[in-house]
Design an enzyme around this catalytic site. Structure first.
Site, PDB file in Angstrom:
ATOM      1  N   ARG A  52      49.955  62.784  83.600  1.00 50.35           N
ATOM      2  CA  ARG A  52      49.156  63.399  84.662  1.00 50.35           C
ATOM      3  C   ARG A  52      47.691  62.955  84.558  1.00 50.35           C
ATOM      4  O   ARG A  52      47.035  62.731  85.567  1.00 50.35           O
ATOM      5  CB  ARG A  52      49.265  64.913  84.579  1.00 50.35           C
ATOM      6  CG  ARG A  52      50.716  65.366  84.723  1.00 50.35           C
ATOM      7  CD  ARG A  52      50.827  66.847  84.805  1.00 50.35           C
ATOM      8  NE  ARG A  52      50.096  67.331  85.963  1.00 50.35           N
ATOM      9  CZ  ARG A  52      49.722  68.603  86.122  1.00 50.35           C
ATOM     10  NH1 ARG A  52      49.998  69.489  85.197  1.00 50.35           N
ATOM     11  NH2 ARG A  52      49.085  68.966  87.201  1.00 50.35           N
ATOM     12  N   ASP A  87      42.831  68.908  87.678  1.00 54.53           N
ATOM     13  CA  ASP A  87      42.284  67.593  88.051  1.00 54.53           C
ATOM     14  C   ASP A  87      40.765  67.688  88.184  1.00 54.53           C
ATOM     15  O   ASP A  87      40.182  68.772  88.094  1.00 54.53           O
ATOM     16  CB  ASP A  87      42.949  67.076  89.345  1.00 54.53           C
ATOM     17  CG  ASP A  87      42.622  67.940  90.567  1.00 54.53           C
ATOM     18  OD1 ASP A  87      41.430  68.215  90.819  1.00 54.53           O
ATOM     19  OD2 ASP A  87      43.565  68.345  91.281  1.00 54.53           O
ATOM     20  N   HIS A 102      42.162  77.218  84.510  1.00 59.18           N
ATOM     21  CA  HIS A 102      43.355  76.745  83.788  1.00 59.18           C
ATOM     22  C   HIS A 102      43.068  75.490  82.961  1.00 59.18           C
ATOM     23  O   HIS A 102      43.993  74.783  82.560  1.00 59.18           O
ATOM     24  CB  HIS A 102      44.506  76.481  84.764  1.00 59.18           C
ATOM     25  CG  HIS A 102      45.103  77.742  85.342  1.00 59.18           C
ATOM     26  ND1 HIS A 102      45.930  77.751  86.453  1.00 59.18           N
ATOM     27  CD2 HIS A 102      44.984  79.042  84.962  1.00 59.18           C
ATOM     28  CE1 HIS A 102      46.284  79.002  86.720  1.00 59.18           C
ATOM     29  NE2 HIS A 102      45.725  79.805  85.846  1.00 59.18           N
ATOM     30  N   CYS A 110      40.485  70.391  70.034  1.00 59.85           N
ATOM     31  CA  CYS A 110      40.937  70.267  68.649  1.00 59.85           C
ATOM     32  C   CYS A 110      41.205  71.664  68.101  1.00 59.85           C
ATOM     33  O   CYS A 110      40.282  72.476  67.985  1.00 59.85           O
ATOM     34  CB  CYS A 110      39.883  69.563  67.796  1.00 59.85           C
ATOM     35  SG  CYS A 110      40.350  69.503  66.056  1.00 59.85           S
ATOM     36  N   CYS A 113      39.135  72.124  64.449  1.00 56.66           N
ATOM     37  CA  CYS A 113      37.708  72.483  64.393  1.00 56.66           C
ATOM     38  C   CYS A 113      37.253  73.250  65.634  1.00 56.66           C
ATOM     39  O   CYS A 113      36.093  73.649  65.723  1.00 56.66           O
ATOM     40  CB  CYS A 113      36.846  71.239  64.189  1.00 56.66           C
ATOM     41  SG  CYS A 113      36.729  70.165  65.639  1.00 56.66           S
ATOM     42  N   CYS A 129      40.461  63.542  65.959  1.00 51.44           N
ATOM     43  CA  CYS A 129      39.405  64.307  66.624  1.00 51.44           C
ATOM     44  C   CYS A 129      38.065  63.642  66.320  1.00 51.44           C
ATOM     45  O   CYS A 129      37.750  63.409  65.145  1.00 51.44           O
ATOM     46  CB  CYS A 129      39.426  65.742  66.109  1.00 51.44           C
ATOM     47  SG  CYS A 129      37.946  66.690  66.531  1.00 51.44           S
ATOM     48  N   ASN A 194      45.856  77.994 103.956  1.00 52.60           N
ATOM     49  CA  ASN A 194      47.035  77.475 103.244  1.00 52.60           C
ATOM     50  C   ASN A 194      48.020  76.867 104.243  1.00 52.60           C
ATOM     51  O   ASN A 194      48.060  77.266 105.401  1.00 52.60           O
ATOM     52  CB  ASN A 194      47.714  78.613 102.470  1.00 52.60           C
ATOM     53  CG  ASN A 194      48.498  78.137 101.260  1.00 52.60           C
ATOM     54  OD1 ASN A 194      47.961  77.436 100.411  1.00 52.60           O
ATOM     55  ND2 ASN A 194      49.761  78.511 101.183  1.00 52.60           N
ATOM     56  N   LEU A 195      48.815  75.936 103.748  1.00 53.30           N
ATOM     57  CA  LEU A 195      49.797  75.277 104.610  1.00 53.30           C
ATOM     58  C   LEU A 195      50.731  76.280 105.276  1.00 53.30           C
ATOM     59  O   LEU A 195      51.146  76.106 106.419  1.00 53.30           O
ATOM     60  CB  LEU A 195      50.601  74.273 103.771  1.00 53.30           C
ATOM     61  CG  LEU A 195      51.412  73.235 104.521  1.00 53.30           C
ATOM     62  CD1 LEU A 195      50.511  72.380 105.415  1.00 53.30           C
ATOM     63  CD2 LEU A 195      52.143  72.334 103.525  1.00 53.30           C
TER      64      LEU A 195
HETATM   65  P1  OAD Z   1      51.612  75.962  94.004  1.00 53.09           P
HETATM   66  O1  OAD Z   1      52.328  74.660  93.961  1.00 53.09           O
HETATM   67  O2  OAD Z   1      52.312  77.166  93.499  1.00 53.09           O
HETATM   68  O3  OAD Z   1      51.179  76.269  95.493  1.00 53.09           O
HETATM   69  C1  OAD Z   1      50.561  75.309  96.296  1.00 53.09           C
HETATM   70  C2  OAD Z   1      50.304  75.925  97.667  1.00 53.09           C
HETATM   71  O4  OAD Z   1      49.592  74.981  98.445  1.00 53.09           O
HETATM   72  C3  OAD Z   1      51.573  76.285  98.430  1.00 53.09           C
HETATM   73  O5  OAD Z   1      51.460  77.595  98.979  1.00 53.09           O
HETATM   74  C4  OAD Z   1      51.620  75.240  99.555  1.00 53.09           C
HETATM   75  O6  OAD Z   1      52.154  75.746 100.776  1.00 53.09           O
HETATM   76  C5  OAD Z   1      50.165  74.910  99.731  1.00 53.09           C
HETATM   77  N1  OAD Z   1      49.909  73.543 100.235  1.00 53.09           N
HETATM   78  C6  OAD Z   1      50.635  72.406 100.054  1.00 53.09           C
HETATM   79  N2  OAD Z   1      50.070  71.368 100.661  1.00 53.09           N
HETATM   80  C7  OAD Z   1      48.941  71.837 101.258  1.00 53.09           C
HETATM   81  C8  OAD Z   1      47.904  71.252 102.063  1.00 53.09           C
HETATM   82  N3  OAD Z   1      47.905  69.949 102.371  1.00 53.09           N
HETATM   83  N4  OAD Z   1      46.916  72.067 102.507  1.00 53.09           N
HETATM   84  C9  OAD Z   1      46.891  73.387 102.197  1.00 53.09           C
HETATM   85  N5  OAD Z   1      47.840  73.989 101.456  1.00 53.09           N
HETATM   86  C10 OAD Z   1      48.843  73.228 100.985  1.00 53.09           C
HETATM   87  O7  OAD Z   1      50.211  75.743  93.255  1.00 53.09           O
HETATM   88  P2  OAD Z   1      49.206  76.831  92.669  1.00 53.09           P
HETATM   89  O8  OAD Z   1      49.187  78.042  93.504  1.00 53.09           O
HETATM   90  O9  OAD Z   1      47.920  76.121  92.432  1.00 53.09           O
HETATM   91  O10 OAD Z   1      49.295  76.921  86.293  1.00 53.09           O
HETATM   92  O11 OAD Z   1      49.850  77.151  91.284  1.00 53.09           O
HETATM   93  C11 OAD Z   1      49.213  78.051  90.435  1.00 53.09           C
HETATM   94  C12 OAD Z   1      49.450  77.712  88.996  1.00 53.09           C
HETATM   95  O12 OAD Z   1      50.838  77.587  88.737  1.00 53.09           O
HETATM   96  C13 OAD Z   1      48.916  76.353  88.566  1.00 53.09           C
HETATM   97  O13 OAD Z   1      47.534  76.361  88.263  1.00 53.09           O
HETATM   98  C14 OAD Z   1      49.718  76.058  87.354  1.00 53.09           C
HETATM   99  C15 OAD Z   1      51.083  76.424  87.903  1.00 53.09           C
HETATM  100  O14 OAD Z   1      52.030  76.740  87.031  1.00 53.09           O
HETATM  101  C16 OAD Z   1      49.427  76.534  85.005  1.00 53.09           C
HETATM  102  O15 OAD Z   1      49.877  75.442  84.684  1.00 53.09           O
HETATM  103  C17 OAD Z   1      48.965  77.550  84.001  1.00 53.09           C
HETATM  104 ZN    ZN Z   2      38.376  68.555  65.270  1.00 56.12          ZN
END
Ligand code: OAD
Ligand code: ZN
Length: 226
Positions: A52, A87, A102, A110, A113, A129, A194-195
């Site tokens: 990633r 990102d 997140h 590390c 340390c 490290c 949101n989408l």
């Molecule tokens: P999700 O993948 O759960 O949700 C992404 C949302 O963005 C969905 O509701 C889609 O409909 C919407 N979407 C997709 N394309 C879009 C676009 N072009 N414009 C607007 N909306 C769009 O992602 P998160 O909600 O960010 O955590 O997920 C939350 C957390 O779950 C992440 O930070 C990660 C994951 O597990 C950890 O890794 C701790």
């Molecule tokens: Zn270290």
């Protein structure tokens, strides 16, 4: 206060988590994003995040990231952007101040340390490290079961917010999914961009559906009265 999730980076080509072609398709979350997975099989977890991190080189910010930078340029420290994304597209889109609740792909932590280091290379090969020389570097990301970063600062911002906007997040993962309710209890007006309707869509005063690359610039224009 603006909360962003994977949806804001979708049009840049970063896969989301829970959509049909989402990143978790090929992986079980418990195999890559928990401390237990890391203890059991560190190579798989490190390789997953190495891939990633490497993929960031091939993506660029989109108009939604750029619009938030434009908003910040206009209102300064009145805006706080909190992202669940690991990102660096907000930064590359020109935003000066962003809280990565997140964590960040481009940092290594590390556990020997306790220092954090900027990181662009790989971790699966267990590099030393730069601070202490031990080989205990892990991605500086928050896994399921760990506490997100900077929660005190985030709660203060939610409490003070006049406007809360959630962009591109499914509302499936707490504590971020509960931010809208906290902000509203303290008087904020809440908008969702949101989408599709998120899981917590009904908590918002206003829920707009479409692509972040279109909705966010339009919302910023509206807010700035241009
Ligand atoms: P999700 O993948 O759960 O949700 C992404 C949302 O963005 C969905 O509701 C889609 O409909 C919407 N979407 C997709 N394309 C879009 C676009 N072009 N414009 C607007 N909306 C769009 O992602 P998160 O909600 O960010 O955590 O997920 C939350 C957390 O779950 C992440 O930070 C990660 C994951 O597990 C950890 O890794 C701790
Ligand atoms: Zn270290």
């Amino acid at each position: 206060m603006v909360l962003t999730g994977a949806g804001i980076s979708a049009e840049s080509g970063v896969p989301t988590f829970r959509d049909a072609d989402g990143l978790w398709e090929g992986y079980h979350v418990e195999d890559v994003a928990t401390p237990e997975a890391y203890d059991r099989d560190p190579a798989t977890v490190l390789k997953f995040y190495d891939e990633r991190r490497a993929s960031l080189a091939g993506v660029v910010p989109n108009p939604a990231h750029e619009a938030l930078a434009r908003l910040e340029a206009a209102v300064g420290e009145e805006l706080l952007v909190v992202t669940q994304n690991i990102d660096d597209l907000h930064e590359r889109g020109g935003l000066q101040r962003v809280v990565h609740m997140h964590g960040e792909l481009l940092k290594a932590w590390c556990t020997s340390c306790d220092q954090r280091h900027p990181w662009t290379g790989t971790l699966v090969d267990r590099p030393a490290c730069p601070g202490c020389g031990s080989t205990a570097l892990r991605p500086d990301v928050v896994w399921f079961g760990e506490i997100p970063y900077e929660m005190d600062r985030i709660i203060d911002a939610l409490t003070d917010a006049e406007i809360f906007v959630s962009i591109g997040t499914s509302g499936a993962v707490y504590p971020a999914a509960g931010f809208v309710q906290h902000a509203r209890r303290h008087g904020a007006r809440a908008t969702e961009l949101n989408l599709e309707p998120s899981e917590g869509s009904f908590f918002f005063h206003d829920s707009r559906h479409g692509k972040a690359g279109e909705l966010v610039p339009a919302w910023v224009d509206e807010l700035l009265g241009s």
